[in-house]
Design a protein around this motif. Sequence first.
Motif, PDB file in Angstrom:
ATOM      1  N   ARG A   5       0.821  -1.212   0.000  1.00 45.60           N
ATOM      2  CA  ARG A   5       0.000   0.000   0.000  1.00 45.60           C
ATOM      3  C   ARG A   5       0.854   1.261   0.000  1.00 45.60           C
ATOM      4  N   ARG A   6       1.978   1.208   0.705  1.00 43.42           N
ATOM      5  CA  ARG A   6       2.855   2.378   0.707  1.00 43.42           C
ATOM      6  C   ARG A   6       3.406   2.647  -0.680  1.00 43.42           C
ATOM      7  N   VAL A   7       3.859   1.575  -1.373  1.00 45.84           N
ATOM      8  CA  VAL A   7       4.388   1.724  -2.725  1.00 45.84           C
ATOM      9  C   VAL A   7       3.310   2.239  -3.655  1.00 45.84           C
ATOM     10  N   THR A   8       2.101   1.674  -3.540  1.00 45.06           N
ATOM     11  CA  THR A   8       0.984   2.102  -4.390  1.00 45.06           C
ATOM     12  C   THR A   8       0.655   3.566  -4.157  1.00 45.06           C
ATOM     13  N   ALA A   9       0.633   3.946  -2.882  1.00 48.65           N
ATOM     14  CA  ALA A   9       0.307   5.335  -2.561  1.00 48.65           C
ATOM     15  C   ALA A   9       1.336   6.295  -3.130  1.00 48.65           C
ATOM     16  N   LEU A  10       2.606   5.908  -3.048  1.00 53.68           N
ATOM     17  CA  LEU A  10       3.660   6.751  -3.608  1.00 53.68           C
ATOM     18  C   LEU A  10       3.528   6.877  -5.116  1.00 53.68           C
ATOM     19  N   ALA A  11       3.277   5.744  -5.759  1.00 49.31           N
ATOM     20  CA  ALA A  11       3.143   5.764  -7.220  1.00 49.31           C
ATOM     21  C   ALA A  11       1.959   6.624  -7.637  1.00 49.31           C
ATOM     22  N   VAL A  12       0.835   6.455  -6.946  1.00 48.08           N
ATOM     23  CA  VAL A  12      -0.365   7.221  -7.289  1.00 48.08           C
ATOM     24  C   VAL A  12      -0.135   8.707  -7.084  1.00 48.08           C
ATOM     25  N   SER A  13       0.683   9.050  -6.061  1.00 49.17           N
ATOM     26  CA  SER A  13       0.931  10.467  -5.788  1.00 49.17           C
ATOM     27  C   SER A  13       1.610  11.169  -6.949  1.00 49.17           C
ATOM     28  N   PHE A  14       2.274  10.399  -7.823  1.00 49.82           N
ATOM     29  CA  PHE A  14       2.974  10.988  -8.961  1.00 49.82           C
ATOM     30  C   PHE A  14       2.138  10.938 -10.243  1.00 49.82           C
ATOM     31  N   LEU A  15       0.976  10.315 -10.187  1.00 49.80           N
ATOM     32  CA  LEU A  15       0.157  10.189 -11.403  1.00 49.80           C
ATOM     33  C   LEU A  15      -0.156  11.528 -12.037  1.00 49.80           C
ATOM     34  N   PRO A  16      -0.609  12.526 -11.261  1.00 51.13           N
ATOM     35  CA  PRO A  16      -0.921  13.811 -11.898  1.00 51.13           C
ATOM     36  C   PRO A  16       0.292  14.421 -12.587  1.00 51.13           C
ATOM     37  N   LEU A  17       1.483  14.218 -12.008  1.00 51.33           N
ATOM     38  CA  LEU A  17       2.687  14.782 -12.609  1.00 51.33           C
ATOM     39  C   LEU A  17       3.047  14.101 -13.909  1.00 51.33           C
ATOM     40  N   LEU A  18       2.970  12.770 -13.912  1.00 53.59           N
ATOM     41  CA  LEU A  18       3.391  12.033 -15.095  1.00 53.59           C
ATOM     42  C   LEU A  18       2.406  12.163 -16.241  1.00 53.59           C
ATOM     43  N   PHE A  19       1.152  12.402 -15.929  1.00 54.53           N
ATOM     44  CA  PHE A  19       0.159  12.544 -16.988  1.00 54.53           C
ATOM     45  C   PHE A  19      -0.108  14.002 -17.343  1.00 54.53           C
ATOM     46  N   ALA A  20       0.579  14.920 -16.674  1.00 56.85           N
ATOM     47  CA  ALA A  20       0.404  16.331 -16.983  1.00 56.85           C
ATOM     48  C   ALA A  20       0.996  16.628 -18.347  1.00 56.85           C
ATOM     49  N   PRO A  21       0.612  17.753 -18.968  1.00 54.56           N
ATOM     50  CA  PRO A  21       1.208  18.118 -20.253  1.00 54.56           C
ATOM     51  C   PRO A  21       2.719  18.163 -20.149  1.00 54.56           C
ATOM     52  N   ALA A  22       3.391  17.846 -21.257  1.00 55.47           N
ATOM     53  CA  ALA A  22       4.844  17.728 -21.248  1.00 55.47           C
ATOM     54  C   ALA A  22       5.521  18.996 -20.733  1.00 55.47           C
ATOM     55  N   PHE A  23       4.920  20.161 -21.031  1.00 56.68           N
ATOM     56  CA  PHE A  23       5.551  21.410 -20.645  1.00 56.68           C
ATOM     57  C   PHE A  23       5.328  21.753 -19.182  1.00 56.68           C
ATOM     58  N   ALA A  24       4.460  21.032 -18.490  1.00 60.66           N
ATOM     59  CA  ALA A  24       4.088  21.382 -17.128  1.00 60.66           C
ATOM     60  C   ALA A  24       5.259  21.255 -16.168  1.00 60.66           C
ATOM     61  N   ASP A  25       5.995  20.181 -16.248  1.00 64.64           N
ATOM     62  CA  ASP A  25       7.126  19.968 -15.356  1.00 64.64           C
ATOM     63  C   ASP A  25       8.087  18.986 -15.999  1.00 64.64           C
ATOM     64  N   SER A  26       9.149  19.501 -16.553  1.00 62.52           N
ATOM     65  CA  SER A  26      10.126  18.652 -17.238  1.00 62.52           C
ATOM     66  C   SER A  26      11.098  17.988 -16.273  1.00 62.52           C
ATOM     67  N   GLU A  27      10.894  18.197 -14.972  1.00 63.37           N
ATOM     68  CA  GLU A  27      11.783  17.637 -13.964  1.00 63.37           C
ATOM     69  C   GLU A  27      11.127  16.519 -13.150  1.00 63.37           C
ATOM     70  N   VAL A  28       9.985  16.026 -13.589  1.00 58.92           N
ATOM     71  CA  VAL A  28       9.257  15.019 -12.816  1.00 58.92           C
ATOM     72  C   VAL A  28      10.117  13.784 -12.550  1.00 58.92           C
ATOM     73  N   LEU A  29      10.748  13.237 -13.590  1.00 59.15           N
ATOM     74  CA  LEU A  29      11.536  12.028 -13.401  1.00 59.15           C
ATOM     75  C   LEU A  29      12.686  12.263 -12.425  1.00 59.15           C
ATOM     76  N   TRP A  30      13.332  13.421 -12.528  1.00 57.78           N
ATOM     77  CA  TRP A  30      14.414  13.743 -11.611  1.00 57.78           C
ATOM     78  C   TRP A  30      13.894  13.828 -10.171  1.00 57.78           C
ATOM     79  N   LYS A  31      12.747  14.439  -9.980  1.00 58.27           N
ATOM     80  CA  LYS A  31      12.182  14.565  -8.635  1.00 58.27           C
ATOM     81  C   LYS A  31      11.834  13.196  -8.052  1.00 58.27           C
ATOM     82  N   ILE A  32      11.293  12.311  -8.886  1.00 61.61           N
ATOM     83  CA  ILE A  32      10.959  10.972  -8.405  1.00 61.61           C
ATOM     84  C   ILE A  32      12.219  10.236  -7.957  1.00 61.61           C
TER      85      ILE A  32
END
Length: 239
Positions: A5-32
């Motif tokens: 559940r902890r892993v799932t919760a962490l992954a879900v917390s990044f869903l909005p970032l990863l599915f956001a428009p490409a220009f929204a945040d080009s540093e998502v992978l680095w932040k993860i």
Amino acid sequence: MTVFRRVTALAVSFLPLLFAPAFADSEVLWKIVHDKCVVQTAPCLSVNTAEHYAILKDLRGIAQVLLIPTDKITGIESAALLDPATHNFFADAWSEHGDVDARLPRAVPRDGLSLAVNAQQARSQNQLHIHVDCLSAEAQAALKADADHIGTDWAPLPDTVAGHQFTALRVKGETLGDFNPFLALAKTLKDPAKEMGDHNLVVVGANFADGPGFIVLTDVARPSMGGEDVQDHSCTIMH
């Protein structure tokens, strides 16, 4: 809370970032990778501290994973990739293909597995990541037909692959070993520091008449055309 559940919760917390428009945040992978994975592994599948990379399941596709350096390396244009002392991330990516196999009914055949890096203009993230996933059926058929005509020196392929007119070379061996595709590409360029970022770079497993090896592909990116185009994130070849 359970580990799952902890892993799932962490992954879900990044869903909005990863599915956001490409220009929204080009540093998502680095932040993860930097803020989460190097601290506690999740949501990454694994972190290899010795080789300086993490493996993350991409939200796209049934089996696609990404190899992401744990050091700040923006992409194929990074000067760090021209340093022979930098880890051979393509070799590392091939060694981790079991993470793709584990999500499929059976292991992907050697000539169906691909590693892809998109050119600077064809990517949305400013942290180097290698897409590890199934080759498309069309790309697999085209490369299989051309495989034994590909030599050890760079030369244009006779056929287009996924709309790309690639230049290719062959590498023999079960693994990439000391062969570093980034350095091999750099040797062909007049000014690697300025030109590397224009190129897509792809490595595909191959079964040559004289044994196993790899086909390395590169081209100068056209708008919205990345090396990832050779892949099929639904892994149709495994159905």
